[in-house]
Write an enzyme that holds these catalytic residues in place. Structure first.
Site, PDB file in Angstrom:
ATOM      1  N   HIS A   1      -5.482  -0.830   0.297  1.00  0.00           N
ATOM      2  CA  HIS A   1      -5.879   0.451   0.894  1.00  0.00           C
ATOM      3  C   HIS A   1      -7.359   0.688   0.655  1.00  0.00           C
ATOM      4  CE1 HIS A   1      -1.917   2.658   1.675  1.00  0.00           C
ATOM      5  NE2 HIS A   1      -1.653   1.372   1.520  1.00  0.00           N
TER       6      HIS A   1
ATOM      7  N   TYR B   1      -2.377  12.997   0.244  1.00  0.00           N
ATOM      8  CA  TYR B   1      -2.164  13.978  -0.818  1.00  0.00           C
ATOM      9  C   TYR B   1      -2.336  15.344  -0.168  1.00  0.00           C
ATOM     10  CZ  TYR B   1      -2.661  10.314  -4.430  1.00  0.00           C
ATOM     11  OH  TYR B   1      -2.492   9.205  -5.230  1.00  0.00           O
TER      12      TYR B   1
ATOM     13  N   PRO C   1       1.623  11.952 -12.460  1.00  0.00           N
ATOM     14  CA  PRO C   1       1.439  10.840 -11.533  1.00  0.00           C
ATOM     15  C   PRO C   1       0.391  11.074 -10.440  1.00  0.00           C
ATOM     16  CG  PRO C   1       3.467  12.011 -11.044  1.00  0.00           C
ATOM     17  CD  PRO C   1       2.924  12.610 -12.299  1.00  0.00           C
TER      18      PRO C   1
ATOM     19  N   LYS D   1      -2.198   6.731 -12.366  1.00  0.00           N
ATOM     20  CA  LYS D   1      -2.844   5.999 -13.456  1.00  0.00           C
ATOM     21  C   LYS D   1      -1.882   5.369 -14.467  1.00  0.00           C
ATOM     22  CE  LYS D   1      -7.061   6.377 -12.378  1.00  0.00           C
ATOM     23  NZ  LYS D   1      -6.820   5.544 -11.202  1.00  0.00           N
TER      24      LYS D   1
ATOM     25  N   TYR E   1     -10.363   6.854  -9.055  1.00  0.00           N
ATOM     26  CA  TYR E   1      -9.116   6.470  -8.382  1.00  0.00           C
ATOM     27  C   TYR E   1      -8.966   4.956  -8.300  1.00  0.00           C
ATOM     28  CZ  TYR E   1      -5.111   6.944  -5.313  1.00  0.00           C
ATOM     29  OH  TYR E   1      -3.848   6.890  -4.799  1.00  0.00           O
TER      30      TYR E   1
HETATM   31  C1  PHB Z   1       3.749   6.091  -5.377  1.00  0.00           C
HETATM   32  O1  PHB Z   1       3.645   5.436  -4.332  1.00  0.00           O
HETATM   33  O2  PHB Z   1       4.785   6.062  -6.063  1.00  0.00           O
HETATM   34  C2  PHB Z   1       2.622   6.931  -5.826  1.00  0.00           C
HETATM   35  C3  PHB Z   1       1.406   6.870  -5.162  1.00  0.00           C
HETATM   36  C4  PHB Z   1       0.354   7.657  -5.577  1.00  0.00           C
HETATM   37  C5  PHB Z   1       0.514   8.499  -6.659  1.00  0.00           C
HETATM   38  C6  PHB Z   1       1.715   8.561  -7.331  1.00  0.00           C
HETATM   39  C7  PHB Z   1       2.781   7.770  -6.913  1.00  0.00           C
HETATM   40  O3  PHB Z   1      -0.513   9.295  -7.044  1.00  0.00           O
END
Ligand code: PHB
Ligand code: APR
Length: 395
Positions: A76, A205, A297, A301, A389
């Site tokens: 990505h 997000y 989450p 990280k 990130y």
């Molecule tokens: C996930 O794909 O499980 C995932 C992706 C990004 C995050 C948390 C979990 O910030």
């Protein structure tokens, strides 16, 4: 009767931390026994996080452990912060020159297990009653019961506590030898895995008045989605239909976006907490990964911090056990904790910027929007988000 065995390092837990440590030690000729409470099938199926930072991917490549990740992982170059009914893209690659790779943690766990077994080394699955002894001496011991009820005693030079937040390692440290920092966030995440192609090729997000939502993925056929829910929420009342409705509402945007629905393969709720144990060592016990720290989450990280810990722990153990040199072991905790606290802060920043707090008022609401507009409107601010990130350098 108890069988007595000997190894150099007893590794407790076959998650990302314990398994990667076993590989790093083996590459340096250090012997280890891995004890895992669950079955192989259980750890290979357990649905967890899915983002590998750039340094994690590079580390796995350097060990020859990234073949399948390179074939099947999804690179990505950016992500979207969705608010005010619009997408605001953070171009990770343009801002940092780096990318992240979406690859399920349990896929990585499968690869690490297969690679270890292929070398002829073992993993003791379904190890019960694991207990740690004599940690303040140079000859610690681990006792455990195997799947057939046989009792074992493992004598070693060091123990690596890689057994996650609920493991036995951290509680084996006397309470006056460790400080626990805890922060409970007033939210939980309801996560679903759905058999449907992702609705966008990048992670989204989303900040919404009804709460946060995240669109992620596992493969071109499987989508991973999350909803912010209250911390004490249960799955009762969350029918699949209600989950899809709520996701569609929170992910609503002006412009072309349709949330693709599909059969729900798995769903669960996880609390959100920040937690740090300090120091990450007691005598010959070294903690790594979730055993020592938890992040919410939102910053993706958790798994990456676990890998970064054992990247430091392996050379510290090699120097200690091979040359009797203690400097790296003595500095282990401090070096890890610098990265851990950075990740705690980044996760806190992402979480508070995107979630709807129970005590939100119009003032806090405007601060949140202002912050979002700043990180998406200023190249300097976006770069800060992006470099955290994609993952700060390991060294
Ligand atoms: C996930 O794909 O499980 C995932 C992706 C990004 C995050 C948390 C979990 O910030
Ligand atoms: N004895 C042996 N093994 C144990 C014990 C025990 N008493 N208790 C727990 N375990 C095992 C668990 O079954 C699990 O397989 O230790 C392993 C710990 O693995 P993880 O929880 O995956 O922790 P870690 O390797 O530190 O990886 C951190 O996992 O929870 C996610 O979000 C987190 O992505 C992060 C990653």
């Amino acid at each position: 009767m108890t069988g007595v065995e000997r190894t150099q390092v007893a590794i407790i837990g076959a998650g990302p931390a314990g398994l990667l440590l076993a590989h790093l030690l083996a590459a340096d000729g250090i012997d280890a026994v891995v004890l895992e409470a669950r079955s192989r099938a259980y750890v290979e199926q357990r649905v967890r996080a899915g983002v590998c930072e750039h340094p994690t991917v590079e580390l796995l490549r350097s060990l020859g452990l990234a073949d399948r990740l390179d074939r099947e992982g999804l690179p990505h170059e950016g992500l979207s912060l969705r608010f005010d009914r619009a997408d605001h893209r953070i171009d990770l690659h343009a801002l940092t020159g780096k990318t992240i790779t979406v690859y399920g943690q349990q896929e990585l766990v499968k690869d690490l297990i297969a690679a270890r077994l292929a070398t002829g080394a073992g993993i003791e699955f379904e190890a019960a009653d694991v207990a740690l002894h004599d940690l303040a001496t140079d000859s610690p011991r681990v006792t455990w019961t195997d799947v057939d009820g046989g009792r074992h005693e493992l004598r070693c030079d060091a123990v690596a506590g890689c057994d996650g937040f609920h493991g036995v390692s951290r509680p084996s440290i006397p309470s006056d030898a460790i400080t626990l920092h805890n922060h409970d966030y007033p939210f939980a995440w309801l996560g679903v895995l759905a058999k449907t192609p992702p609705s966008s090729h990048e992670l989204i997000y989303a900040r919404h008045a009804r709460g946060f939502a995240l669109h992620s993925m596992r493969s071109p056929e499987v989508t991973r989605l999350y909803l912010q829910v209250p911390p004490d929420e249960t799955l009762d009342g969350w029918s699949d239909a209600r989950i899809w409705d709520e996701l569609a509402t929170r992910l609503e945007v002006d412009g072309p976006f349709t949330l693709r629905e599909g059969p729900v393969l798995e769903k669960g709720i996880s609390p959100m907490r920040g937690f740090v144990a300090e120091p990450m060592r007691y005598g010959r016990l070294f903690l790594a990964g979730d055993a020592a720290h938890i992040v919410p989450p939102t910053g993706a990280k958790g798994m990456n911090l676990a890998m970064a810990d054992v990247y430091r722990l392996a050379p510290a153990l090699v120097a200690l056990l091979r040359q009797g040199r203690a400097e790296l072991a003595d500095g282990y905790s401090e070096r890890c904790l610098r990265r851990v606290w950075r990740a705690e802060h980044f996760s806190y920043f992402m979480t508070t910027m995107l979630h709807r707090a129970p005590d939100v008022d119009p003032f806090l609401d405007q601060l949140q929007l202002s912050q979002l507009r700043y990180v998406t409107g200023s190249t300097a601010a976006a770069t800060g988000l992006a470099e955290n990130y994609v993952g700060l350098p390991l060294d």
